[in-house]
Design a protein around this motif. Structure first.
Motif, PDB file in Angstrom:
ATOM      1  N   GLY A 262       0.818  -1.212   0.000  1.00  0.00           N
ATOM      2  CA  GLY A 262       0.000   0.000   0.000  1.00  0.00           C
ATOM      3  C   GLY A 262       0.853   1.264   0.000  1.00  0.00           C
ATOM      4  N   HIS A 263       1.908   1.265   0.812  1.00  0.00           N
ATOM      5  CA  HIS A 263       2.805   2.421   0.857  1.00  0.00           C
ATOM      6  C   HIS A 263       3.488   2.647  -0.489  1.00  0.00           C
ATOM      7  CE1 HIS A 263       3.368   2.449   5.523  1.00  0.00           C
ATOM      8  NE2 HIS A 263       2.239   2.990   5.132  1.00  0.00           N
ATOM      9  N   GLN A 264       3.910   1.572  -1.140  1.00  0.00           N
ATOM     10  CA  GLN A 264       4.583   1.711  -2.425  1.00  0.00           C
ATOM     11  C   GLN A 264       3.647   2.279  -3.491  1.00  0.00           C
ATOM     12  OE1 GLN A 264       7.628   1.527  -1.048  1.00  0.00           O
ATOM     13  NE2 GLN A 264       8.263   0.772  -3.031  1.00  0.00           N
ATOM     14  N   LEU A 265       2.379   1.864  -3.428  1.00  0.00           N
ATOM     15  CA  LEU A 265       1.398   2.388  -4.381  1.00  0.00           C
ATOM     16  C   LEU A 265       1.138   3.871  -4.156  1.00  0.00           C
ATOM     17  CD1 LEU A 265      -1.122  -0.583  -4.354  1.00  0.00           C
ATOM     18  CD2 LEU A 265       0.220   0.148  -6.314  1.00  0.00           C
ATOM     19  N   VAL A 266       0.957   4.253  -2.894  1.00  0.00           N
ATOM     20  CA  VAL A 266       0.682   5.658  -2.584  1.00  0.00           C
ATOM     21  C   VAL A 266       1.912   6.515  -2.864  1.00  0.00           C
ATOM     22  CG1 VAL A 266       0.066   7.293  -0.758  1.00  0.00           C
ATOM     23  CG2 VAL A 266      -1.042   5.049  -0.851  1.00  0.00           C
ATOM     24  N   LEU A 267       3.082   6.024  -2.466  1.00  0.00           N
ATOM     25  CA  LEU A 267       4.321   6.759  -2.717  1.00  0.00           C
ATOM     26  C   LEU A 267       4.532   6.966  -4.216  1.00  0.00           C
ATOM     27  CD1 LEU A 267       6.962   7.993  -1.680  1.00  0.00           C
ATOM     28  CD2 LEU A 267       7.963   5.695  -1.685  1.00  0.00           C
ATOM     29  N   GLY A 268       4.230   5.933  -4.990  1.00  0.00           N
ATOM     30  CA  GLY A 268       4.357   6.044  -6.443  1.00  0.00           C
ATOM     31  C   GLY A 268       3.457   7.129  -7.020  1.00  0.00           C
ATOM     32  N   LYS A 269       2.241   7.244  -6.451  1.00  0.00           N
ATOM     33  CA  LYS A 269       1.328   8.291  -6.916  1.00  0.00           C
ATOM     34  C   LYS A 269       1.860   9.679  -6.570  1.00  0.00           C
ATOM     35  CE  LYS A 269      -2.902   5.500  -6.651  1.00  0.00           C
ATOM     36  NZ  LYS A 269      -4.198   5.315  -5.949  1.00  0.00           N
ATOM     37  N   VAL A 270       2.471   9.812  -5.393  1.00  0.00           N
ATOM     38  CA  VAL A 270       2.995  11.106  -4.955  1.00  0.00           C
ATOM     39  C   VAL A 270       4.120  11.577  -5.864  1.00  0.00           C
ATOM     40  CG1 VAL A 270       4.251  12.302  -3.101  1.00  0.00           C
ATOM     41  CG2 VAL A 270       2.300  10.827  -2.543  1.00  0.00           C
ATOM     42  N   VAL A 271       5.049  10.669  -6.185  1.00  0.00           N
ATOM     43  CA  VAL A 271       6.221  11.068  -6.981  1.00  0.00           C
ATOM     44  C   VAL A 271       6.047  10.740  -8.465  1.00  0.00           C
ATOM     45  CG1 VAL A 271       7.728  10.781  -4.983  1.00  0.00           C
ATOM     46  CG2 VAL A 271       7.481   8.896  -6.600  1.00  0.00           C
ATOM     47  N   GLU A 272       4.865  10.247  -8.836  1.00  0.00           N
ATOM     48  CA  GLU A 272       4.502   9.959 -10.222  1.00  0.00           C
ATOM     49  C   GLU A 272       5.426   8.907 -10.857  1.00  0.00           C
ATOM     50  OE1 GLU A 272       3.817  13.503 -12.541  1.00  0.00           O
ATOM     51  OE2 GLU A 272       3.154  14.606 -10.772  1.00  0.00           O
ATOM     52  N   ARG A 273       5.529   7.783 -10.163  1.00  0.00           N
ATOM     53  CA  ARG A 273       6.283   6.642 -10.672  1.00  0.00           C
ATOM     54  C   ARG A 273       5.555   5.352 -10.310  1.00  0.00           C
ATOM     55  NH1 ARG A 273       9.977  10.609  -9.902  1.00  0.00           N
ATOM     56  NH2 ARG A 273      11.927  10.587 -11.088  1.00  0.00           N
ATOM     57  N   ASP A 274       5.863   4.274 -11.002  1.00  0.00           N
ATOM     58  CA  ASP A 274       5.269   2.966 -10.706  1.00  0.00           C
ATOM     59  C   ASP A 274       6.329   2.098 -10.036  1.00  0.00           C
ATOM     60  OD1 ASP A 274       4.022   0.545 -10.547  1.00  0.00           O
ATOM     61  OD2 ASP A 274       3.333   0.502 -12.627  1.00  0.00           O
ATOM     62  N   TYR A 275       6.345   2.128  -8.705  1.00  0.00           N
ATOM     63  CA  TYR A 275       7.372   1.391  -7.971  1.00  0.00           C
ATOM     64  C   TYR A 275       7.099  -0.109  -7.896  1.00  0.00           C
ATOM     65  CZ  TYR A 275       9.601   5.730  -6.547  1.00  0.00           C
ATOM     66  OH  TYR A 275      10.267   6.929  -6.538  1.00  0.00           O
ATOM     67  N   ILE A 276       5.870  -0.507  -8.193  1.00  0.00           N
ATOM     68  CA  ILE A 276       5.575  -1.942  -8.209  1.00  0.00           C
ATOM     69  C   ILE A 276       6.309  -2.607  -9.380  1.00  0.00           C
ATOM     70  CG2 ILE A 276       3.738  -3.665  -8.390  1.00  0.00           C
ATOM     71  CD1 ILE A 276       3.651  -2.058  -5.801  1.00  0.00           C
TER      72      ILE A 276
END
Length: 439
Positions: A262-276
């Motif tokens: 969940g954190h990786q998904l939200v963090l990705g949205k904040v910095v505009e990247r797909d960390y998954i």
């Protein structure tokens, strides 16, 4: 990125780096030291290992993910069970080595899961841990600890009788701490809103000094610089693996891995990247697991990526991994500052209880929010059954006793039964369309 003041790989100037690193570390500070205070471990070693774990995470994720790792709240109850409770006189864990052994295996499980994800993809774990399982378990974490928070806030131990008794003076300190943290959370929209625990602890501590419930003796006796209280296997405790320790600690990864995703998904949205996908969920999970493993080997609590970290990034729009690295280094250096660690040790239990009331409540509410965000239909009897069973077993403290030395209880048992029910009850495929990780 267009909205970034400093993007992920941007390097701040020397002065900026120092200032921003201190700011970021202090946003993580309150939560990082609160966990060891509650479970009887060393705040200094928790701070040290949070810095080390963060650096490990950055290395494993190839300096692409600006995430800070701090002490995990999900393990508070399991650690207290594993260490056989706290010494009434010192407040320290009776058998801290037990928690370290359990945390080592938590880290190993992370490594195994990351390896499987690397080879087979990540979609299977999304299906294994839907909101209907993870949400109620997170609620159990918060609600199950509510009695601990209230007891810390209201009661003190009578020195003559050894019994707990109500203290209005201490409860007033808890309330001042609690309302300070609430005001920071609700009324502030700047960097202050990301560190309500730290601000609450500071104000509560000052109030406690005014009303005379702070003992300054440890500060006077502490050295300016001191080594943290390391716990090395084979030196400070015997590394004896028992099934009970594993069953208390390891099942909690059901929650923490889901929290990580969940954190990786939200963090990705904040910095505009797909960390998954890049650098990949397998890398971020491995970094988290290695951080926990190394932390456990020197005496620190299990680690997790921090929601506070995401809050600071969203507010400041400073995404630089160099700032995260700087915050980790500041945490490591501060852990050797003996006087500062002594101040932490003098924080009254009531003050810790005050912030715990808010924090444990927020944890429980975040589990409820997860169910709402995932649009879980409680008109569906399947969902109603799973959530009901998890909540009652977890909060009620149910225990599955195999032998005198082997049992599964509380949160761990609730998590395991929740996963099993989700797998065996009919209608799972239909429910998968509204799992946690689509939000």
């Amino acid at each position: 990125m267009s909205n970034a003041v400093l993007d992920v790989n941007d390097k701040p100037s020397g002065g900026q780096l120092i200032t921003l690193s201190f700011q970021h570390m202090f946003a993580m500070f309150g939560s990082t030291i609160l966990v060891p205070q509650l479970v009887g471990l060393s705040p200094a070693i928790a701070l040290l290992t949070s810095g080390i774990a963060t650096i490990i995470f950055l290395l494993v994720t190839k300096f692409q993910v600006p995430a800070y790792l701090g002490s995990s709240f999900a393990f508070i109850a399991p650690i207290i069970i594993a260490v056989n409770g706290l010494d009434e006189t010192t407040g320290k864990a009776i058998n801290p080595g037990n928690a370290m052994i359990g945390a080592v295996f938590v880290g190993l499980v992370y490594g195994i899961v990351s390896l499987i994800i690397w080879k087979s993809g990540y979609k299977w774990i999304m299906k294994l841990l839907p909101a209907i399982v993870v949400g109620p378990v997170i609620m159990v974490i918060g609600l199950g600890l509510s009695g601990v928070a209230v007891d810390m806030a209201m009661n003190i131990t009578n020195a003559d009788t050894g019994l707990k008794e109500y203290s209005f003076l201490h409860f007033s300190a808890a309330l001042v701490t609690l309302f300070t943290a609430i005001i920071c959370t609700v009324y502030f929209k700047n960097i202050i809103s990301t560190m309500p625990i730290l601000v609450g602890l500071v104000v509560g501590y000052i109030y406690s000094i005014v009303i005379g419930i702070v003992d300054f003796t440890p500060i006077k006796e502490a050295k300016i610089f001191a080594l943290p209280d390391f716990l090395i296997p084979g030196v400070h405790y015997d590394f004896v693996i028992t099934t009970n320790i594993l069953l208390v600690m390891v099942p909690i990864v059901i929650v923490t891995i889901s929290e990580h995703i969940g954190h990786q998904l939200v963090l990705g949205k904040v910095v505009e990247r797909d960390y998954i996908k890049e650098p990949g969920l397998h890398r971020s999970l491995l970094g988290d697991g290695l951080g926990t493993l190394v932390s456990a080997l020197i005496g620190g609590p299990p680690k997790t990526t921090y929601g506070e970290n995401i809050g600071v990034l969203a507010i400041t729009r400073i995404y630089s991994v160099y700032v995260i690295l700087g915050a980790a280094i500041v945490a490591i250096l501060l852990s050797f500052f003996g006087k500062a660690m002594a101040v932490i040790s003098t924080i009254p239990t009531a003050v810790l209880g005050g912030v715990s009331i808010l924090l444990f409540g927020i944890i429980a509410a975040s589990g409820l929010r997860m169910l709402v965000d995932a649009k879980v239909d409680f008109g569906n009897s399947r969902n109603l059954v799973i959530a009901s069973v998890i909540l009652v077993i977890g909060i009620g403290g149910a225990k599955f006793i195999v032998t005198e030395a082997l049992s599964i209880e509380g949160m761990a048992l609730a998590a395991i039964i929740g996963v099993i029910l989700n797998l065996i009850l009919p209608g799972r495929k239909q429910a998968e369309s509204t799992d946690l990780h689509q939000t």
